[in-house]
Each structure stands twice: as structure tokens, then as C-alpha cells.
Design an enzyme around this catalytic site. Structure first.
Site, mmCIF file in Angstrom:
data_model
loop_
_atom_site.group_PDB
_atom_site.id
_atom_site.type_symbol
_atom_site.label_atom_id
_atom_site.label_comp_id
_atom_site.label_asym_id
_atom_site.label_seq_id
_atom_site.Cartn_x
_atom_site.Cartn_y
_atom_site.Cartn_z
ATOM 1 N N ASP A 146 1.038 -1.295 0.207
ATOM 2 C CA ASP A 146 -0.212 -0.104 0.233
ATOM 3 C C ASP A 146 0.922 1.473 0.115
ATOM 4 O OD1 ASP A 146 -2.855 1.148 -0.256
ATOM 5 O OD2 ASP A 146 -2.717 1.022 1.914
ATOM 6 N N CYS A 200 -21.182 -10.387 -5.450
ATOM 7 C CA CYS A 200 -22.419 -9.727 -5.022
ATOM 8 C C CYS A 200 -23.692 -9.641 -5.267
ATOM 9 C CB CYS A 200 -21.676 -7.723 -5.704
ATOM 10 S SG CYS A 200 -20.474 -7.458 -4.723
ATOM 11 N N CYS A 260 -21.770 -6.188 4.442
ATOM 12 C CA CYS A 260 -21.251 -6.898 3.332
ATOM 13 C C CYS A 260 -22.031 -8.121 4.209
ATOM 14 C CB CYS A 260 -20.397 -6.885 3.158
ATOM 15 S SG CYS A 260 -20.202 -7.918 1.907
HETATM 16 S S1 SF4 Z 1 -22.454 -5.169 0.515
HETATM 17 FE FE1 SF4 Z 1 -20.968 -6.730 -0.088
HETATM 18 S S2 SF4 Z 1 -22.306 -8.166 -0.940
HETATM 19 FE FE2 SF4 Z 1 -23.477 -6.716 -0.989
HETATM 20 S S3 SF4 Z 1 -22.909 -5.279 -2.911
HETATM 21 FE FE3 SF4 Z 1 -21.483 -4.291 -1.186
HETATM 22 S S4 SF4 Z 1 -19.166 -5.717 -1.681
HETATM 23 FE FE4 SF4 Z 1 -21.306 -6.780 -2.173
#
Ligand code: SF4
Ligand code: SF4
Length: 322
Positions: A146, A200, A260
Site C-alpha cells: 500500500d 455480489c 456486507c
Molecule cells: S454489501 Fe458486499 S456483497 Fe453486497 S454489494 Fe456490497 S460488497 Fe457486494
């Protein structure tokens, strides 16, 4: 090169077998405590170059002028390390086992609880490089964490460690996104891993949860709106209009990762260097607002919070208070 069995259990197979060599490298990465290791071919990334160009053209890098410098280096590892043949990407989980205890306390991003990850991951990566060159294959290499212009998330995704989620983080199945990424460029060819599919689906939890509406499209972050940018990267005063969006965030922001689903049920880290200094998680709101420079220096002496200095932290606290 050290012979196999001479104080090191790694096979000494030289450059003969890229599959065995890759396996030995991954095994050694695991032994050093990394939570994932994947390998990809060191070559230019034209698609990522286009995405980066478009992102910069939109001005989404805000005040991070350094992002505009040497964009060609970001997409071609050979310009960072001449003779690079393979890109080794590693993950190190930093999901803390315990969170801050006072629900009213200013919130610190989880990655900043323990010792600065630049130091921790770099040390481990350099140890990995040494182990490779002394016990696996005679390589030259260079470690990145990074700091250099390198698209670490893109490389980790190419190496099959996860996919780039709509929140722009690398999401690894079973490990989620609370992982640091380290990258090692080395000068020998290896067996390469395959990218995995995006998982996702039609989820938009991260986009909907962002209080600053900084995820302007799936996988596109406007840093100029992001709380992480304003509390860490930005050195100037925080604009009046933005203060309301900060909420209680004093350094960084985890909201788009906290929501998430891939971060649910992920085990916490086992890295002793990521343990918070005594008392940090128990600091009350009052403790934070009465923090003096001596206490700041003691608590955050090894932390990434040092990046913004005492004045930067005070500025953020004032915004929260306001
Ligand atoms: S919360 Fe996680 S799974 Fe849902 S769209 Fe965002 S990155 Fe993707
Ligand atoms: S880090 Fe916070 S402000 Fe930035 S995109 Fe994620 S939720 Fe939004």
C-alpha cells in the site's frame, strides 16, 4: 540456495517445477501467518488502466494528487520491478475479536486498532521473500504494502483471492474484506491461479448504507465524499457541508464493509501485532475528547493513526463534537 532439509522443510526445486514452487511458496505464506496467497502472471493490466483513467478523469481521487503520478507504473509491474515474472498476493485478516466498548465513543476503523499494517505486512512479506530465495528457489523480488503505485486489489483478484465488491474492497470467500493485502513481485515464472467469479449478485447493501453516498456506482468510489478520505487523507479543514456526514467516525470508516454479508461469520485475526494497546477499546467518549498529546503519543505510537498526527485527530474530534 539452501538445500532441502538443511534447517528448512521446504523443497529445493529451483526453477524446474512452477507448480511445486508455487505450492511451496503458498505453504510458506501460510506458515508465516498469512490467511491467503495467490499468484498471477506479471503483465500489464490494460482493462484496469482504462478503469483507472476514467476514475481519475472524473476527479474521484479528490486531493490525492499522487494518484495521477506515473499511472503507467500502477498497471505494469515491470516498471516497478524490472524482470518481474510473477505477482504473489497475500491476505492478512485483521478482523478484531473485540470492538470499542462505549457505543458513544468516536469510532476508529478496525484496521487501526493494532500496530501499523504497513510495518506488520511488510515484515512478513520480506520474511516470505527470504524464505523463498533461501529454501525454495533463487529469486530476486520486491515487497509492496500500500505504498508504491500498484493496484494491489486488482492483483489479488487476478490471483483468485476474491473479487472486487461493489464497495470496491476485495472480498474473499470465508475471509471477507477485513484483510490487508500485500504483494511480492519476483523474477521467476510460477503456476498461476485463476480469478473467481463476482458474488455480489443483486445485493446493494454497501451502496445503500454509505452515509456519504460515496459509492457513486458499483465498484466506483468518489473519494471526495468518503469519510475515510476526509478523516485520513485530507490534510485541510473538513468542510462544513461534510461534517454532518461524519457521524461519530474519527479515523476511517467501515460502514460499507460492516454491512456486507460476506463479512458475517468470519473468524477474528490471530495476529499478535494487531492487538490494541491497553485501554484503547475501553476509552469512553469523554476520554477521547480529553485526550492530550502525551496520551495520544503513547496510545498510538505504533498505529496507523500516527499518519494524521495529534492535530489531525483533534480536527476530526472537533468535527464530531460540532
Ligand atoms: S454489501 Fe458486499 S456483497 Fe453486497 S454489494 Fe456490497 S460488497 Fe457486494
Ligand atoms: S468507507 Fe464509509 S464513507 Fe467511504 S464508501 Fe464506505 S461507507 Fe461510504
Amino acid at each position: 540456495m539452501q538445500a532441502a532439509g538443511a534447517g528448512n522443510s521446504l523443497p529445493s526445486n529451483g526453477l524446474k517445477d512452477p507448480v511445486l514452487t508455487a505450492d511451496a511458496i503458498k505453504e510458506e505464506a501460510r506458515r508465516l501467518g498469512f490467511d491467503g496467497c495467490g499468484i498471477s502472471r506479471a503483465e500489464a493490466l490494460p482493462e484496469d488502466a482504462l478503469r483507472l483513467r476514467s476514475w481519475l478523469d472524473h476527479g474521484y481521487h479528490a486531493g490525492m494528487a499522487y494518484m495521477e503520478r506515473q499511472p503507467e507504473k500502477r498497471i505494469d509491474p515491470n516498471l516497478l520491478f524490472e524482470g518481474a515474472r510473477s505477482v504473489i498476493s497475500v491476505l492478512l485478516n485483521y478482523r478484531p475479536p473485540k470492538m470499542q466498548t462505549d457505543p458513544e465513543a468516536p469510532v476508529l476503523a478496525k484496521y487501526a486498532y493494532g500496530k501499523d499494517y504497513h510495518v506488520v505486512v511488510r515484515e512478513k512479506l520480506n520474511r516470505l521473500l527470504k524464505k523463498i530465495s533461501s529454501g525454495i528457489a533463487p529469486v530476486r523480488g520486491r515487497a509492496f504494502v500500500d505504498t508504491a503505485p500498484l493496484l494491489e486489489k486488482a492483483w489479488a483478484a487476478r490471483a483468485g483471492l476474491g473479487w472486487i465488491g461493489k464497495n470496491t474492497c476485495l472480498i474473499s470467500p470465508g475471509k471477507g474484506s477485513f484483510c490487508f493485502i500485500g504483494t511480492l513481485l519476483i523474477d521467476i515464472p510460477l503456476q498461476y491461479d485463476r480469478p473467481i467469479a463476482d458474488r455480489c449478485g443483486d445485493c446493494t447493501l454497501c451502496i445503500d448504507a454509505c452515509p456519504a453516498k460515496a459509492i457513486v456506482a458499483p465498484r466506483t468510489l468518489d473519494a471526495g465524499r468518503c469519510i475515510s478520505y476526509w478523516t485520513i487523507e485530507n490534510k485541510a479543514a473538513i468542510g462544513e457541508a461534510f461534517r454532518n456526514r461524519l457521524g461519530n467516525r474519527v479515523f476511517g470508516c467501515d460502514i460499507c464493509q460492516d454491512v456486507c454479508p460476506w463479512n458475517r461469520s468470519v473468524a477474528p485475526h490471530h495476529e499478535k501485532d494487531f492487538a490494541p494497546p491497553p485501554g484503547l477499546l475501553e476509552m469512553t467518549r469523554a476520554d477521547w475528547f480529553s485526550l492530550n498529546e502525551e496520551q495520544y503519543g503513547r496510545i498510538f505510537q505504533n498505529s496507523a493513526v500516527k499518519r494524521i498526527g495529534f492535530e489531525g485527530l483533534k480536527r476530526n474530534l472537533e468535527c464530531i463534537a460540532g
